[in-house]
Design a protein around this motif. Structure first.
Motif, PDB file in Angstrom:
ATOM      1  N   LEU A  78       3.755  -1.739   9.270  1.00  0.00           N
ATOM      2  CA  LEU A  78       3.279  -0.493   9.320  1.00  0.00           C
ATOM      3  C   LEU A  78       2.954   0.115   7.947  1.00  0.00           C
ATOM      4  O   LEU A  78       1.946   0.857   8.170  1.00  0.00           O
ATOM      5  CB  LEU A  78       4.187   0.651   9.783  1.00  0.00           C
ATOM      6  N   ASN A  79       3.169  -0.535   6.881  1.00  0.00           N
ATOM      7  CA  ASN A  79       2.490  -0.432   5.743  1.00  0.00           C
ATOM      8  C   ASN A  79       2.622   1.247   5.244  1.00  0.00           C
ATOM      9  O   ASN A  79       1.679   1.682   4.780  1.00  0.00           O
ATOM     10  CB  ASN A  79       1.309  -0.904   5.231  1.00  0.00           C
ATOM     11  N   ILE A  80       3.831   1.738   5.437  1.00  0.00           N
ATOM     12  CA  ILE A  80       4.161   3.061   5.197  1.00  0.00           C
ATOM     13  C   ILE A  80       5.042   3.261   3.975  1.00  0.00           C
ATOM     14  O   ILE A  80       5.300   4.772   3.767  1.00  0.00           O
ATOM     15  CB  ILE A  80       4.636   3.976   6.472  1.00  0.00           C
ATOM     16  N   VAL A  81       5.534   2.503   3.394  1.00  0.00           N
ATOM     17  CA  VAL A  81       6.197   2.449   2.127  1.00  0.00           C
ATOM     18  C   VAL A  81       5.925   1.561   1.050  1.00  0.00           C
ATOM     19  O   VAL A  81       5.113   0.689   1.284  1.00  0.00           O
ATOM     20  CB  VAL A  81       7.771   2.489   2.450  1.00  0.00           C
ATOM     21  N   GLN A 106      21.416  -7.185  10.240  1.00  0.00           N
ATOM     22  CA  GLN A 106      20.154  -7.785  11.004  1.00  0.00           C
ATOM     23  C   GLN A 106      19.103  -6.605  11.193  1.00  0.00           C
ATOM     24  O   GLN A 106      17.912  -6.876  11.096  1.00  0.00           O
ATOM     25  CB  GLN A 106      20.580  -7.925  12.677  1.00  0.00           C
ATOM     26  N   GLY A 107      19.699  -5.433  11.023  1.00  0.00           N
ATOM     27  CA  GLY A 107      18.863  -4.138  11.005  1.00  0.00           C
ATOM     28  C   GLY A 107      18.007  -3.999   9.941  1.00  0.00           C
ATOM     29  O   GLY A 107      16.775  -3.779   9.902  1.00  0.00           O
ATOM     30  N   SER A 108      18.760  -4.490   8.744  1.00  0.00           N
ATOM     31  CA  SER A 108      17.997  -4.432   7.476  1.00  0.00           C
ATOM     32  C   SER A 108      16.789  -5.331   7.440  1.00  0.00           C
ATOM     33  O   SER A 108      15.732  -5.053   7.016  1.00  0.00           O
ATOM     34  CB  SER A 108      18.846  -4.718   6.286  1.00  0.00           C
ATOM     35  N   ARG A 109      17.157  -6.555   7.974  1.00  0.00           N
ATOM     36  CA  ARG A 109      15.848  -7.447   7.904  1.00  0.00           C
ATOM     37  C   ARG A 109      14.705  -7.083   9.079  1.00  0.00           C
ATOM     38  O   ARG A 109      13.574  -7.094   8.686  1.00  0.00           O
ATOM     39  CB  ARG A 109      16.420  -8.845   8.633  1.00  0.00           C
ATOM     40  N   LYS A 110      15.080  -6.475   9.995  1.00  0.00           N
ATOM     41  CA  LYS A 110      14.035  -5.876  11.052  1.00  0.00           C
ATOM     42  C   LYS A 110      13.405  -4.676  10.416  1.00  0.00           C
ATOM     43  O   LYS A 110      12.254  -4.654  10.716  1.00  0.00           O
ATOM     44  CB  LYS A 110      14.806  -5.629  12.295  1.00  0.00           C
ATOM     45  N   ALA A 111      14.155  -4.062   9.773  1.00  0.00           N
ATOM     46  CA  ALA A 111      13.449  -2.805   9.143  1.00  0.00           C
ATOM     47  C   ALA A 111      12.507  -3.030   8.096  1.00  0.00           C
ATOM     48  O   ALA A 111      11.180  -2.576   7.836  1.00  0.00           O
ATOM     49  CB  ALA A 111      14.412  -1.900   8.436  1.00  0.00           C
ATOM     50  N   ARG A 112      12.674  -4.306   7.439  1.00  0.00           N
ATOM     51  CA  ARG A 112      11.735  -4.765   6.251  1.00  0.00           C
ATOM     52  C   ARG A 112      10.558  -5.285   7.027  1.00  0.00           C
ATOM     53  O   ARG A 112       9.409  -5.033   6.443  1.00  0.00           O
ATOM     54  CB  ARG A 112      12.416  -5.854   5.472  1.00  0.00           C
ATOM     55  N   GLU A 113      10.685  -6.037   8.138  1.00  0.00           N
ATOM     56  CA  GLU A 113       9.580  -6.327   8.959  1.00  0.00           C
ATOM     57  C   GLU A 113       8.607  -5.154   9.446  1.00  0.00           C
ATOM     58  O   GLU A 113       7.283  -5.223   9.324  1.00  0.00           O
ATOM     59  CB  GLU A 113       9.824  -7.316  10.280  1.00  0.00           C
ATOM     60  N   ILE A 114       9.454  -4.313   9.990  1.00  0.00           N
ATOM     61  CA  ILE A 114       8.564  -3.270  10.590  1.00  0.00           C
ATOM     62  C   ILE A 114       7.893  -2.364   9.308  1.00  0.00           C
ATOM     63  O   ILE A 114       6.709  -1.979   9.413  1.00  0.00           O
ATOM     64  CB  ILE A 114       9.514  -2.171  11.220  1.00  0.00           C
ATOM     65  N   MET A 133       1.029   9.016   1.154  1.00  0.00           N
ATOM     66  CA  MET A 133       0.983   8.343   2.262  1.00  0.00           C
ATOM     67  C   MET A 133       1.217   9.623   3.360  1.00  0.00           C
ATOM     68  O   MET A 133       2.251  10.337   3.268  1.00  0.00           O
ATOM     69  CB  MET A 133       1.711   7.388   2.739  1.00  0.00           C
ATOM     70  N   GLU A 134       0.047   9.908   4.113  1.00  0.00           N
ATOM     71  CA  GLU A 134       0.586  11.025   5.022  1.00  0.00           C
ATOM     72  C   GLU A 134       0.813  10.588   6.611  1.00  0.00           C
ATOM     73  O   GLU A 134       0.646   9.310   7.028  1.00  0.00           O
ATOM     74  CB  GLU A 134      -1.044  11.616   5.221  1.00  0.00           C
ATOM     75  N   HIS A 135       1.791  11.329   7.144  1.00  0.00           N
ATOM     76  CA  HIS A 135       2.492  11.156   8.404  1.00  0.00           C
ATOM     77  C   HIS A 135       3.259   9.853   8.573  1.00  0.00           C
ATOM     78  O   HIS A 135       3.127   9.392   9.678  1.00  0.00           O
ATOM     79  CB  HIS A 135       1.206  11.227   9.330  1.00  0.00           C
ATOM     80  N   ARG A 136       4.093   9.505   7.624  1.00  0.00           N
ATOM     81  CA  ARG A 136       4.745   8.460   7.414  1.00  0.00           C
ATOM     82  C   ARG A 136       5.629   8.512   8.715  1.00  0.00           C
ATOM     83  O   ARG A 136       5.959   7.475   9.367  1.00  0.00           O
ATOM     84  CB  ARG A 136       5.291   8.031   6.256  1.00  0.00           C
ATOM     85  N   ILE A 137       6.456   9.584   8.701  1.00  0.00           N
ATOM     86  CA  ILE A 137       7.497   9.772   9.821  1.00  0.00           C
ATOM     87  C   ILE A 137       7.039   9.801  11.117  1.00  0.00           C
ATOM     88  O   ILE A 137       7.539   9.022  12.139  1.00  0.00           O
ATOM     89  CB  ILE A 137       8.131  11.200   9.518  1.00  0.00           C
ATOM     90  N   GLU A 138       5.709  10.604  11.274  1.00  0.00           N
ATOM     91  CA  GLU A 138       5.247  10.121  12.705  1.00  0.00           C
ATOM     92  C   GLU A 138       4.644   8.990  12.918  1.00  0.00           C
ATOM     93  O   GLU A 138       5.015   8.638  14.206  1.00  0.00           O
ATOM     94  CB  GLU A 138       3.871  11.327  12.648  1.00  0.00           C
ATOM     95  N   ALA A 158       9.371  -0.368  -3.747  1.00  0.00           N
ATOM     96  CA  ALA A 158      10.650   0.265  -4.262  1.00  0.00           C
ATOM     97  C   ALA A 158      11.354   0.963  -3.211  1.00  0.00           C
ATOM     98  O   ALA A 158      12.483   1.039  -3.023  1.00  0.00           O
ATOM     99  CB  ALA A 158      10.365   1.075  -5.406  1.00  0.00           C
ATOM    100  N   GLU A 159      10.597   1.985  -2.258  1.00  0.00           N
ATOM    101  CA  GLU A 159      11.080   2.538  -1.110  1.00  0.00           C
ATOM    102  C   GLU A 159      11.620   1.638  -0.005  1.00  0.00           C
ATOM    103  O   GLU A 159      12.746   1.868   0.568  1.00  0.00           O
ATOM    104  CB  GLU A 159      10.179   3.489  -0.536  1.00  0.00           C
ATOM    105  N   ARG A 160      10.845   0.389   0.146  1.00  0.00           N
ATOM    106  CA  ARG A 160      11.338  -0.675   1.126  1.00  0.00           C
ATOM    107  C   ARG A 160      12.513  -1.014   0.547  1.00  0.00           C
ATOM    108  O   ARG A 160      13.568  -1.171   1.538  1.00  0.00           O
ATOM    109  CB  ARG A 160      10.310  -1.301   1.294  1.00  0.00           C
ATOM    110  N   SER A 161      12.759  -1.578  -0.492  1.00  0.00           N
ATOM    111  CA  SER A 161      14.002  -1.834  -1.252  1.00  0.00           C
ATOM    112  C   SER A 161      15.283  -0.959  -0.923  1.00  0.00           C
ATOM    113  O   SER A 161      16.262  -1.321  -0.505  1.00  0.00           O
ATOM    114  CB  SER A 161      13.831  -2.396  -2.410  1.00  0.00           C
TER     115      SER A 161
END
Length: 120
Positions: free
Chosen positions: A87-90, A75-83, A1-6, A93-96
């Motif tokens: 965005l579908n950038i990971v 709570q941040g872990s849950r919100k991070a999963r939603e984000i 995946m390109e430009h994930r950080i951006e 396995a990476e999401r976990s």
């Protein structure tokens, strides 16, 4: 995946639109700094710096969005999963790994997986 950080940084920038100056400091000085430090540690420890960067960028997302630090790791872990889903950038396995690290980052007295330790 390109430009994930951006892509993620752009998303975070939209979250701060209209927020007071303190929120901008929080993102620029804390969240971005933690992500950079996590990436450097990951490289030294043989982990993936990009995954560490993403975890660092999102580690305090709950506090940023709600201005409430209570239970921010969980709570941040849950919100991070939603984000990350939005965005579908990971991959799964990476999401976990990222969400686990965020959930554990406030538990300073316990030792967890390698990515969780990067955020502590």
């Amino acid at each position: 995946m390109e430009h994930r950080i951006e892509i993620l940084r752009s998303y975070i920038d939209t979250c701060t639109a209209g927020k007071p100056r303190g929120a901008l400091w929080f993102v620029d000085r804390h969240m971005f700094a933690v992500s950079n430090f996590a990436a450097m540690l990951a490289e030294k420890r043989g982990l993936d710096p990009e995954t560490a960067t993403i975890a660092g960028l999102l580690h305090d997302i709950h506090t940023l969005l709600t201005d409430d630090p209570a239970a921010h790791a969980e709570q941040g872990s849950r919100k991070a999963r939603e984000i990350l889903d939005e965005l579908n950038i990971v991959n799964d396995a990476e999401r976990s790994v990222i969400c686990t690290a965020i959930a554990n980052h406030s538990l300073k007295g316990a030792v967890h997986d390698s990515y969780s330790e990067l955020l502590k």
